[in-house]
Design an enzyme around this catalytic site. Structure first.
Site, PDB file in Angstrom:
ATOM      1  N   LYS A  39       8.831  73.035  26.290  1.00  0.00           N
ATOM      2  CA  LYS A  39       9.161  71.623  26.080  1.00  0.00           C
ATOM      3  C   LYS A  39       7.909  70.743  26.165  1.00  0.00           C
ATOM      4  CE  LYS A  39      13.938  72.221  27.761  1.00  0.00           C
ATOM      5  NZ  LYS A  39      14.956  71.715  28.740  1.00  0.00           N
ATOM      6  N   TYR A  52      21.019  69.105  20.891  1.00  0.00           N
ATOM      7  CA  TYR A  52      21.685  68.944  22.189  1.00  0.00           C
ATOM      8  C   TYR A  52      23.031  68.234  22.058  1.00  0.00           C
ATOM      9  CZ  TYR A  52      17.591  70.615  24.812  1.00  0.00           C
ATOM     10  OH  TYR A  52      16.583  71.387  25.343  1.00  0.00           O
ATOM     11  N   ASN A  60      11.985  70.194  32.635  1.00  0.00           N
ATOM     12  CA  ASN A  60      12.015  71.533  33.227  1.00  0.00           C
ATOM     13  C   ASN A  60      11.337  72.607  32.380  1.00  0.00           C
ATOM     14  OD1 ASN A  60      13.941  71.691  31.283  1.00  0.00           O
ATOM     15  ND2 ASN A  60      15.654  72.106  32.659  1.00  0.00           N
ATOM     16  N   HIS A 119      13.262  75.880  27.495  1.00  0.00           N
ATOM     17  CA  HIS A 119      14.660  76.069  27.096  1.00  0.00           C
ATOM     18  C   HIS A 119      14.924  77.551  26.893  1.00  0.00           C
ATOM     19  CE1 HIS A 119      18.425  75.641  24.847  1.00  0.00           C
ATOM     20  NE2 HIS A 119      17.942  76.540  24.006  1.00  0.00           N
ATOM     21  N   GLU A 137      20.501  78.331  17.254  1.00  0.00           N
ATOM     22  CA  GLU A 137      19.262  77.612  17.596  1.00  0.00           C
ATOM     23  C   GLU A 137      18.054  78.191  16.855  1.00  0.00           C
ATOM     24  OE1 GLU A 137      21.013  76.474  22.024  1.00  0.00           O
ATOM     25  OE2 GLU A 137      19.300  77.838  21.881  1.00  0.00           O
TER      26      GLU A 137
HETATM   27  N1  UDP Z   1      19.276  67.973  31.928  1.00  0.00           N
HETATM   28  C1  UDP Z   1      19.023  66.773  32.591  1.00  0.00           C
HETATM   29  N2  UDP Z   1      19.802  66.444  33.675  1.00  0.00           N
HETATM   30  C2  UDP Z   1      20.828  67.239  34.108  1.00  0.00           C
HETATM   31  C3  UDP Z   1      21.078  68.442  33.426  1.00  0.00           C
HETATM   32  C4  UDP Z   1      20.296  68.776  32.343  1.00  0.00           C
HETATM   33  O1  UDP Z   1      18.112  66.038  32.224  1.00  0.00           O
HETATM   34  O2  UDP Z   1      21.495  66.888  35.088  1.00  0.00           O
HETATM   35  C5  UDP Z   1      18.442  68.354  30.768  1.00  0.00           C
HETATM   36  C6  UDP Z   1      17.445  69.463  31.106  1.00  0.00           C
HETATM   37  O3  UDP Z   1      16.253  69.249  30.352  1.00  0.00           O
HETATM   38  C7  UDP Z   1      18.197  70.688  30.646  1.00  0.00           C
HETATM   39  C8  UDP Z   1      18.882  70.175  29.381  1.00  0.00           C
HETATM   40  O4  UDP Z   1      19.278  68.833  29.729  1.00  0.00           O
HETATM   41  O5  UDP Z   1      17.326  71.778  30.397  1.00  0.00           O
HETATM   42  C9  UDP Z   1      20.086  70.964  28.939  1.00  0.00           C
HETATM   43  O6  UDP Z   1      20.985  71.066  30.027  1.00  0.00           O
HETATM   44  P1  UDP Z   1      21.716  72.448  30.349  1.00  0.00           P
HETATM   45  O7  UDP Z   1      22.771  72.160  31.357  1.00  0.00           O
HETATM   46  O8  UDP Z   1      22.123  73.112  29.076  1.00  0.00           O
HETATM   47  O9  UDP Z   1      20.573  73.290  31.090  1.00  0.00           O
HETATM   48  P2  UDP Z   1      19.744  74.577  30.627  1.00  0.00           P
HETATM   49  O10 UDP Z   1      20.660  75.424  29.766  1.00  0.00           O
HETATM   50  O11 UDP Z   1      18.541  74.066  29.882  1.00  0.00           O
HETATM   51  O12 UDP Z   1      19.354  75.270  31.904  1.00  0.00           O
HETATM   52 MG    MG Z   2      21.797  74.907  28.159  1.00  0.00          MG
END
Ligand code: UDP
Ligand code: MG
Length: 139
Positions: free
Chosen positions: A11, A51, A114, A117, A128
């Site tokens: 990212k 997203y 974070n 992805h 994706e």
């Molecule tokens: N995210 C965020 N706040 C949250 C949860 C998710 O900003 O409380 C963002 C974070 O960058 C995350 C992305 O949204 O990686 C997608 O969320 P997901 O729950 O799918 O997490 P992932 O699959 O990336 O672990």
């Molecule tokens: Mg996710």
């Protein structure tokens, strides 16, 4: 459907901080083969579409801003059990909860920013991957 592949993005925060080389090295030594790889930048429309499942969540606006603010590395990775093994390698969404040695524990700043992805299913890995790469870009 190909079931031994997953899709990842390094990212904007990971690219900005110069962590691309270290993260790709960790991916390689963890047994993933790089099938496709590029430096690219998502438009606002791209990020909203990618997203879309999170469009009703309170963090959606910030997520779109973050994911479009600079280039990302997009990649397709191949390994037996790729989706689950890659989710293990990257660690929990919130780096505070991520296991030691995981990519998010090492390189992520917060639950929002974070670093990386990873697809959450074989079906989403295929969707994706096709979002970012044509067939000609996959090896
Ligand atoms: N995210 C965020 N706040 C949250 C949860 C998710 O900003 O409380 C963002 C974070 O960058 C995350 C992305 O949204 O990686 C997608 O969320 P997901 O729950 O799918 O997490 P992932 O699959 O990336 O672990
Ligand atoms: Mg996710």
């Amino acid at each position: 459907m190909v079931t031994n592949r997953t899709f990842t993005m390094l990212k904007p925060d990971a690219v900005e901080k110069g962590h691309v080389g270290a993260i790709l090295e960790k991916i390689n030594v963890s047994g993933f083969r790089i099938v496709a790889l590029k430096l690219t930048q998502m438009t606002t429309a791209d990020a909203k579409a990618f997203y879309a499942i999170h469009s009703e969540r309170p963090f959606f606006g910030e997520l779109v801003e973050y994911m479009t603010r600079g280039p990302i590395i997009a990649a397709i990775l191949e390994k037996e059990n790729a989706v689950d093994d890659f989710r293990t390698l990257i660690g929990a969404t919130n780096p505070a909860d991520a296991a030691d040695g995981t990519i998010r524990k090492l390189y992520a700043a917060s639950i929002g920013e974070n670093a990386v992805h990873g697809s959450d299913s074989d079906e989403n890995a295929a969707i994706e991957s096709a979002f970012h790469f044509s067939g000609r870009e996959q090896f």
